[in-house]
Scaffold this motif. Structure first.
Motif, PDB file in Angstrom:
ATOM      1  N   THR A  68       3.385   2.884  -0.506  1.00  0.00           N
ATOM      2  CA  THR A  68       4.273   1.771  -0.846  1.00  0.00           C
ATOM      3  C   THR A  68       3.576   0.776  -1.761  1.00  0.00           C
ATOM      4  O   THR A  68       4.167   0.295  -2.737  1.00  0.00           O
ATOM      5  CB  THR A  68       4.749   1.059   0.436  1.00  0.00           C
ATOM      6  N   ARG A  70       1.210   1.361  -3.789  1.00  0.00           N
ATOM      7  CA  ARG A  70       1.011   1.972  -5.112  1.00  0.00           C
ATOM      8  C   ARG A  70       2.196   1.678  -6.029  1.00  0.00           C
ATOM      9  O   ARG A  70       2.047   1.573  -7.250  1.00  0.00           O
ATOM     10  CB  ARG A  70       0.807   3.477  -4.963  1.00  0.00           C
ATOM     11  N   LEU A  71       3.368   1.510  -5.440  1.00  0.00           N
ATOM     12  CA  LEU A  71       4.569   1.188  -6.210  1.00  0.00           C
ATOM     13  C   LEU A  71       4.799  -0.312  -6.314  1.00  0.00           C
ATOM     14  O   LEU A  71       5.192  -0.812  -7.364  1.00  0.00           O
ATOM     15  CB  LEU A  71       5.792   1.850  -5.551  1.00  0.00           C
ATOM     16  N   ASN A  72       4.559  -1.041  -5.213  1.00  0.00           N
ATOM     17  CA  ASN A  72       4.883  -2.465  -5.183  1.00  0.00           C
ATOM     18  C   ASN A  72       3.827  -3.355  -5.835  1.00  0.00           C
ATOM     19  O   ASN A  72       4.148  -4.321  -6.517  1.00  0.00           O
ATOM     20  CB  ASN A  72       5.095  -2.924  -3.733  1.00  0.00           C
ATOM     21  N   THR A 203      11.762  -2.165  -4.119  1.00  0.00           N
ATOM     22  CA  THR A 203      11.661  -0.927  -4.898  1.00  0.00           C
ATOM     23  C   THR A 203      10.742   0.078  -4.222  1.00  0.00           C
ATOM     24  O   THR A 203      11.102   1.251  -4.019  1.00  0.00           O
ATOM     25  CB  THR A 203      11.149  -1.225  -6.314  1.00  0.00           C
ATOM     26  N   GLY A 204       9.541  -0.371  -3.865  1.00  0.00           N
ATOM     27  CA  GLY A 204       8.599   0.525  -3.208  1.00  0.00           C
ATOM     28  C   GLY A 204       9.090   0.981  -1.847  1.00  0.00           C
ATOM     29  O   GLY A 204       8.917   2.145  -1.472  1.00  0.00           O
ATOM     30  N   ASN A 207      11.822   3.676  -2.364  1.00  0.00           N
ATOM     31  CA  ASN A 207      11.299   4.944  -2.874  1.00  0.00           C
ATOM     32  C   ASN A 207      10.438   5.698  -1.865  1.00  0.00           C
ATOM     33  O   ASN A 207      10.208   6.904  -2.022  1.00  0.00           O
ATOM     34  CB  ASN A 207      10.494   4.719  -4.155  1.00  0.00           C
ATOM     35  N   THR A 208       9.949   4.992  -0.837  1.00  0.00           N
ATOM     36  CA  THR A 208       9.149   5.659   0.193  1.00  0.00           C
ATOM     37  C   THR A 208       9.956   5.877   1.475  1.00  0.00           C
ATOM     38  O   THR A 208       9.395   6.203   2.515  1.00  0.00           O
ATOM     39  CB  THR A 208       7.882   4.841   0.514  1.00  0.00           C
TER      40      THR A 208
END
Length: 304
Positions: A68, A70-72, A203-204, A207-208
């Motif tokens: 998470t 890694r995306l956020n 968003t994160g 996507n997770t």
């Protein structure tokens, strides 16, 4: 490595925990001249145990948030880019065992061995939060906010409660009620901040495969829910100010300018928030409000 480690354990947050607990003992308790249980060294151990458990909670949270984060927040990610997962798990275990061990020692010291369960339960909840509860809408937010409130309450349980006698119980009860007031404030503000952070990280989380309030109802509706909840601490603080602080001009000015004012700014800007940067700023604002509210404990030597 050292700076990455400080970032991993959220060093600034831990400093606020230490400052809050020290102000409770040396500003609030001493202002009223009340009976306490812990000497200076034993109180230091209580603070150390609290910090160890909190730091361990931050680490285990990051360990289960790798994908998470890694995306956020890829630019702020510490594990595994700067610190290995193995080192993180080992440090988590060391801090948890240290915190629980000190809690066991202090519980026996004050003649309340059952209190050692407090540190065990808190550690378990932090682990459950990182691994599961944060994925349940609002439940994780509420749990972590209750644990933030416990930073305040635990000082009363270990330093205030064991010193109660039939002669001083009225005074002790008044002080403990003040601690509960601050704990309630910390709970409400942190709950708002956790919900805002869900908006920031939507968003994160999506996507997770995680669930949160904005994912369930949308950012716009979530904004309105947070706005409505934000009115509760705002109204409560204003009521508290006029009920208990109205005779002290400096305290009223402090609350109006540094707590009520920023909360009003938060409410106004929340309804127009749409982008990640907007929520990041609102989260920071609430963090400042939290800090200023808790640091107001230092006012007691001047208003008593």
């Amino acid at each position: 490595m050292f700076l990455s480690l400080l970032k991993l354990i959220r060093f600034q947050n831990l400093l606020l925990v230490i400052a809050c607990q020290f102000l409770i003992k040396y500003a609030l308790f001493e202002s009223f001249g009340i009976a306490v249980t812990l000497g200076a060294f034993d109180f230091f151990l209580l603070c150390l145990a609290t910090v160890c458990i909190a730091a361990a909670g931050n680490i285990i949270n990051d360990l289960y948030d790798v994908e998470t984060d890694r995306l956020n927040k890829p630019h702020r990610q510490v594990i595994p880019s700067r610190i290995s997962e193995k080192f993180g798990y080992n440090l988590y275990l060391i801090l948890t065992v240290t915190g629980v061990g000190i809690g066991f020692y202090l519980s026996n010291l004050i003649g309340r061995p059952g209190f050692s369960a407090i540190f065990i339960i808190i550690s378990a909840l932090l682990y459950l939060y990182a691994t599961y509860l944060k994925q349940v809408i609002l439940v994780g937010n509420i749990i972590i906010s209750l644990l933030v409130a416990m930073v305040i309450i635990i000082v009363g349980l270990y330093d205030l409660l064991p010193a109660i006698t039939p002669q001083n119980q009225n005074t002790q009860a008044v002080i403990f009620s003040i601690l509960l007031d601050y704990a309630t404030f910390a709970f409400m503000i942190n709950l708002l901040r956790e919900m805002v952070k869900d908006q920031e990280d939507v968003t994160g989380d999506y996507n997770t495969g995680r669930n949160s309030l904005p994912i369930a109802v949308g950012r716009s509706r979530a904004n309105k829910i947070i706005f409505a909840l934000g009115l509760i601490p705002l109204a409560t603080i204003i009521w508290y100010m006029y009920e208990y602080l109205f005779t002290n001009t400096y305290a009223v000015i402090y609350v109006l300018i540094l707590i009520v004012g920023p909360l009003l700014i938060f409410e106004v800007n929340l309804l127009n928030a749409k982008k990640k940067i907007h929520y990041a700023r609102l989260s920071l604002l609430l963090k400042i409000v939290m800090a200023l509210g808790l640091l107001s404990l230092g006012l007691y030597p001047f208003i008593i």
